[in-house]
Design a protein around this motif. Structure first.
Motif, PDB file in Angstrom:
ATOM      1  N   UNK A 228     -45.985  42.596 -34.340  1.00 19.54           N
ATOM      2  CA  UNK A 228     -44.524  42.584 -34.417  1.00 19.54           C
ATOM      3  C   UNK A 228     -43.960  41.167 -34.399  1.00 19.54           C
ATOM      4  N   UNK A 229     -44.595  40.256 -33.654  1.00 12.98           N
ATOM      5  CA  UNK A 229     -44.077  38.898 -33.494  1.00 12.98           C
ATOM      6  C   UNK A 229     -45.191  37.861 -33.689  1.00 12.98           C
ATOM      7  N   UNK A 230     -45.839  37.847 -34.856  1.00 13.60           N
ATOM      8  CA  UNK A 230     -47.007  36.963 -35.027  1.00 13.60           C
ATOM      9  C   UNK A 230     -46.679  35.491 -34.836  1.00 13.60           C
ATOM     10  N   UNK A 231     -45.474  35.064 -35.191  1.00 13.05           N
ATOM     11  CA  UNK A 231     -45.108  33.656 -35.079  1.00 13.05           C
ATOM     12  C   UNK A 231     -44.863  33.236 -33.631  1.00 13.05           C
ATOM     13  N   UNK A 232     -44.819  34.185 -32.704  1.00 10.27           N
ATOM     14  CA  UNK A 232     -44.562  33.868 -31.296  1.00 10.27           C
ATOM     15  C   UNK A 232     -45.784  34.082 -30.411  1.00 10.27           C
ATOM     16  N   UNK A 233     -46.944  34.262 -31.043  1.00  7.55           N
ATOM     17  CA  UNK A 233     -48.188  34.459 -30.303  1.00  7.55           C
ATOM     18  C   UNK A 233     -48.741  33.118 -29.841  1.00  7.55           C
ATOM     19  N   UNK A 234     -48.986  33.011 -28.546  1.00  8.41           N
ATOM     20  CA  UNK A 234     -49.663  31.845 -27.996  1.00  8.41           C
ATOM     21  C   UNK A 234     -51.139  32.167 -27.799  1.00  8.41           C
ATOM     22  N   UNK A 235     -51.586  32.217 -26.535  1.00  5.88           N
ATOM     23  CA  UNK A 235     -52.971  32.565 -26.205  1.00  5.88           C
ATOM     24  C   UNK A 235     -52.983  33.982 -25.653  1.00  5.88           C
ATOM     25  N   UNK A 236     -53.545  34.911 -26.418  1.00  8.77           N
ATOM     26  CA  UNK A 236     -53.611  36.316 -26.060  1.00  8.77           C
ATOM     27  C   UNK A 236     -55.044  36.710 -25.741  1.00  8.77           C
ATOM     28  N   UNK A 237     -55.216  37.412 -24.597  1.00  9.21           N
ATOM     29  CA  UNK A 237     -56.524  37.929 -24.193  1.00  9.21           C
ATOM     30  C   UNK A 237     -56.424  39.434 -24.020  1.00  9.21           C
ATOM     31  N   UNK A 238     -57.386  40.147 -24.610  1.00  3.77           N
ATOM     32  CA  UNK A 238     -57.460  41.604 -24.523  1.00  3.77           C
ATOM     33  C   UNK A 238     -58.783  41.953 -23.848  1.00  3.77           C
ATOM     34  N   UNK A 239     -58.748  42.514 -22.639  1.00  2.00           N
ATOM     35  CA  UNK A 239     -59.950  42.818 -21.853  1.00  2.00           C
ATOM     36  C   UNK A 239     -60.023  44.328 -21.611  1.00  2.00           C
ATOM     37  N   UNK A 240     -61.093  44.959 -22.118  1.00  6.12           N
ATOM     38  CA  UNK A 240     -61.196  46.415 -22.063  1.00  6.12           C
ATOM     39  C   UNK A 240     -60.384  47.002 -23.195  1.00  6.12           C
ATOM     40  N   UNK A 241     -60.825  46.769 -24.432  1.00  2.00           N
ATOM     41  CA  UNK A 241     -59.967  46.924 -25.603  1.00  2.00           C
ATOM     42  C   UNK A 241     -59.764  48.394 -25.969  1.00  2.00           C
ATOM     43  N   UNK A 242     -58.490  48.749 -26.129  1.00  2.00           N
ATOM     44  CA  UNK A 242     -58.068  50.100 -26.470  1.00  2.00           C
ATOM     45  C   UNK A 242     -58.236  50.336 -27.969  1.00  2.00           C
ATOM     46  N   UNK A 243     -58.225  51.587 -28.358  1.00  2.00           N
ATOM     47  CA  UNK A 243     -58.242  51.947 -29.765  1.00  2.00           C
ATOM     48  C   UNK A 243     -56.838  51.878 -30.351  1.00  2.00           C
ATOM     49  N   UNK A 244     -56.748  51.582 -31.629  1.00  2.00           N
ATOM     50  CA  UNK A 244     -55.471  51.573 -32.324  1.00  2.00           C
ATOM     51  C   UNK A 244     -55.347  52.721 -33.319  1.00  2.00           C
ATOM     52  N   UNK A 245     -56.418  53.474 -33.510  1.00  2.00           N
ATOM     53  CA  UNK A 245     -56.437  54.443 -34.599  1.00  2.00           C
ATOM     54  C   UNK A 245     -56.822  55.855 -34.186  1.00  2.00           C
ATOM     55  N   UNK A 246     -57.605  56.039 -33.140  1.00  2.00           N
ATOM     56  CA  UNK A 246     -58.112  57.379 -32.844  1.00  2.00           C
ATOM     57  C   UNK A 246     -57.007  58.283 -32.299  1.00  2.00           C
ATOM     58  N   UNK A 247     -56.951  59.541 -32.743  1.00  3.23           N
ATOM     59  CA  UNK A 247     -56.002  60.504 -32.177  1.00  3.23           C
ATOM     60  C   UNK A 247     -56.269  60.719 -30.690  1.00  3.23           C
ATOM     61  N   UNK A 248     -55.271  61.237 -29.987  1.00  6.98           N
ATOM     62  CA  UNK A 248     -55.412  61.427 -28.543  1.00  6.98           C
ATOM     63  C   UNK A 248     -56.608  62.309 -28.193  1.00  6.98           C
ATOM     64  N   UNK A 249     -56.848  63.342 -28.999  1.00  9.01           N
ATOM     65  CA  UNK A 249     -57.964  64.237 -28.701  1.00  9.01           C
ATOM     66  C   UNK A 249     -59.291  63.495 -28.748  1.00  9.01           C
ATOM     67  N   UNK A 250     -59.451  62.581 -29.710  1.00  7.97           N
ATOM     68  CA  UNK A 250     -60.688  61.805 -29.809  1.00  7.97           C
ATOM     69  C   UNK A 250     -60.759  60.741 -28.718  1.00  7.97           C
ATOM     70  N   UNK A 251     -59.603  60.144 -28.394  1.00  4.96           N
ATOM     71  CA  UNK A 251     -59.582  59.188 -27.290  1.00  4.96           C
ATOM     72  C   UNK A 251     -60.039  59.853 -25.996  1.00  4.96           C
ATOM     73  N   UNK A 252     -59.483  61.029 -25.739  1.00  5.08           N
ATOM     74  CA  UNK A 252     -59.842  61.726 -24.515  1.00  5.08           C
ATOM     75  C   UNK A 252     -61.309  62.078 -24.460  1.00  5.08           C
ATOM     76  N   UNK A 253     -61.858  62.517 -25.587  1.00  9.07           N
ATOM     77  CA  UNK A 253     -63.268  62.895 -25.628  1.00  9.07           C
ATOM     78  C   UNK A 253     -64.158  61.677 -25.407  1.00  9.07           C
ATOM     79  N   UNK A 254     -63.799  60.546 -25.995  1.00  8.98           N
ATOM     80  CA  UNK A 254     -64.577  59.323 -25.789  1.00  8.98           C
ATOM     81  C   UNK A 254     -64.548  58.911 -24.313  1.00  8.98           C
ATOM     82  N   UNK A 255     -63.382  59.037 -23.690  1.00  5.02           N
ATOM     83  CA  UNK A 255     -63.273  58.665 -22.281  1.00  5.02           C
ATOM     84  C   UNK A 255     -64.050  59.627 -21.392  1.00  5.02           C
ATOM     85  N   UNK A 256     -64.016  60.923 -21.728  1.00  5.42           N
ATOM     86  CA  UNK A 256     -64.783  61.902 -20.961  1.00  5.42           C
ATOM     87  C   UNK A 256     -66.268  61.548 -20.984  1.00  5.42           C
ATOM     88  N   UNK A 257     -66.768  61.217 -22.166  1.00  2.00           N
ATOM     89  CA  UNK A 257     -68.189  60.856 -22.267  1.00  2.00           C
ATOM     90  C   UNK A 257     -68.501  59.604 -21.468  1.00  2.00           C
TER      91      UNK A 257
END
Length: 524
Positions: A228-257
């Protein structure tokens, strides 16, 4: 990610910071260029910091607030306030680094108050800041009521699934109750709006670029901000990276496993010692764990808080205890107290996230007092954000067709965690369709390099999500492979901790694809 938050939280006071008497002043900062002139007044503000009020809070923690529009499309039609907290940088800090501890639904103010010492190395250069996102904690908290969230869990388990029409009708009733209790903030909750709030916050902090460290769900927020704001990005860290594409049902199943694998690792560790309440045979211990959950569902144990502790509450407690290997001894002790003495206090401490009885609140009110944070705010905010971020709303006929298959898949993946996770997934039924912005637009970002950390044994955010998200974000993403156990790496691995601090403080990045391992040391 679908965070592990209880749908039935006991009444338990939790220290929530206050910011009584704090006022927003007109800032000397130039208003940020916006596509809507009505937003200028929000960008043209400055935070007044003051000592936090609340029990057992660090004396050096400061609190403040900012004002943001309820609806960015119509910024003149109401505003809400967001609660902030910070540790002041030493000397003359060059700016701020903003933290998000995950969830969604977790209070950043409380996270910083009670876990902030982990980040003191960053105060060499930065003010370390966190916040309660809209709908969370003291920032116009959403609520469904404890009865409604309990109904959602009941609707998706036991005999009710034999009548899918009854299940879906109950879920629609829950959605209607959430709307009634939460007021005008609910239609404008979700990560896209929180990212816009984050940009208002960046400006109010006086920073030209956002420096940010997000964990779990906080990585989704970082990715949305970058798009949304690429020109305002400084130093970004993502730890324990979430999915951006999987439906909730698939997210839940992955977490259950992931949770089931983590539970098996915990039980193997537990059975190596004589103090393990499940005995010394790992296979039998796994069977006993399932029996314990089932027996508590059939015969809940009374608690000091006046509610009955069920097997589903135990599933939540186990999930929380499995987040970090450092918690395993405490979890073992809590389980022993439950199994040997019927004492639920230890497992309750894992299962509960705090707070107090719900009181009415409007979206345009000031920050709420700690007495006003709804009892069910954590699970209510969790589902509100996840549903707002998810564009899938299958028709009732499709849900009916899929219900038995989903239940079987979830229970096969884990007889301990399956039912609770399925309840979370189905709670979007009856809610408005969510945004497609994340799936459609959060990709190929044109930003400075950002650091993504994935942990191989993460029970909540599978390592493959780190790889998939990095590929989706494009060349800006640099991946650090943490070959260890537990959810996220910053608090448990010296190697990860150093890599993140080096990037945030000095801009130094490891080569993409490099790794940290057990031989690199774990944090005490």
């Amino acid at each position: 990610m679908l965070a592990k938050l209880s749908m039935r939280l006991p009444v338990r006071r939790c220290a929530v910071t206050g910011a009584a008497g704090l006022a927003l002043l007109g800032a000397g900062l130039p208003a940020a260029a916006t596509e809507n002139p009505g937003l200028d007044r929000f960008y043209d503000q400055k935070i007044k910091w003051s000592a936090c009020e609340g029990a057992d809070l660090p004396e050096d923690l400061q609190c403040g607030k900012i004002t943001v529009p309820v609806d960015y499309a119509e910024p003149g039609k109401g505003a809400l306030e967001l609660a902030l907290a910070r540790y002041r940088g030493t000397g003359d800090p060059r700016g701020s680094v903003v933290l998000n501890f995950g969830g969604p639904g977790g209070s950043g103010v409380l996270g910083l108050a009670h876990g902030g010492k982990e980040f003191m190395g960053l105060t060499d250069d930065y003010d370390v800041v966190s916040f309660d996102p809209r709908g969370v904690g003291r920032s116009s908290p959403v609520s469904c009521g404890t009865k409604a969230t309990g109904q959602a869990l009941e609707a998706t388990g036991g005999e009710d699934l034999a009548d899918p029409r009854k299940t879906l009708a109950q879920l629609r009733e829950v959605a209607a109750e959430c709307t009634r209790r939460s007021g005008p903030v609910l239609p404008h909750i979700g990560t896209v709006n929180v990212a816009r709030d984050l940009d208002v916050m960046r400006q109010a902090l006086g920073d030209k670029k956002l420096n940010y460290l997000g964990f779990s769900y906080g990585t989704r927020l970082a990715a949305v901000y970058a798009a949304r704001f690429p020109e305002r990005v400084g130093r970004l860290v993502l730890d324990g990276v979430d999915t951006l594409t999987e439906p909730l049902a698939e997210q839940g199943l992955a977490s259950v496993r992931g949770q089931q694998t983590a539970l098996e690792h915990f039980l193997t560790w537990c059975t190596e010692g004589i103090a393990c309440p499940f005995g010394q045979d790992p296979r039998k211990a796994r069977q006993l764990a399932v029996k314990l959950v089932n027996s508590l569902d059939e015969n809940p144990v009374p608690t000091d808080f006046g509610y009955a502790f069920t097997g589903q509450d135990l599933a939540v407690a186990l999930g929380q205890g499995l987040y970090s290997r450092e918690l395993w001894p405490l979890l073992q002790r809590a389980l022993a107290e439950l199994m040997e003495d019927g004492d639920t206090r230890g497992v309750e401490a894992f299962a509960t996230g705090g707070v107090t009885l719900p009181l009415p609140h409007r979206a345009d009110d000031p920050l709420v007092d700690e007495e006003e944070v709804p009892l069910d705010n954590l699970p209510a905010a969790l589902m509100a954000v996840n549903c707002a971020d998810d564009p899938d709303r299958p028709a009732a006929e499709q849900v009916t067709r899929d219900l038995d298959r989903l239940r079987t898949a979830y229970e096969d993946a884990s007889p301990v965690f399956g039912r609770y996770r399925l309840a979370q997934v189905l709670m979007c039924h009856g809610r408005p369709k969510g945004t497609d912005f994340i799936r459609a637009k959060v990709k190929d970002v044109d930003t400075p390099k950002m650091l993504l950390v994935g942990t191989r044994g993460d029970p909540a955010t599978p390592y493959r999500w780190t790889v998939e998200t990095a590929e989706r974000l494009g060349p800006s993403a640099v991946v650090l492979d943490n070959r260890a156990e537990g959810h996220t790496g910053y608090g448990s691995s010296d190697c990860v901790h150093r890599a993140i601090d080096d990037f945030l403080l000095y801009g130094t990045l490891p080569p993409s694809g490099s790794s940290c391992g057990a031989e690199d040391g774990t944090r005490p």
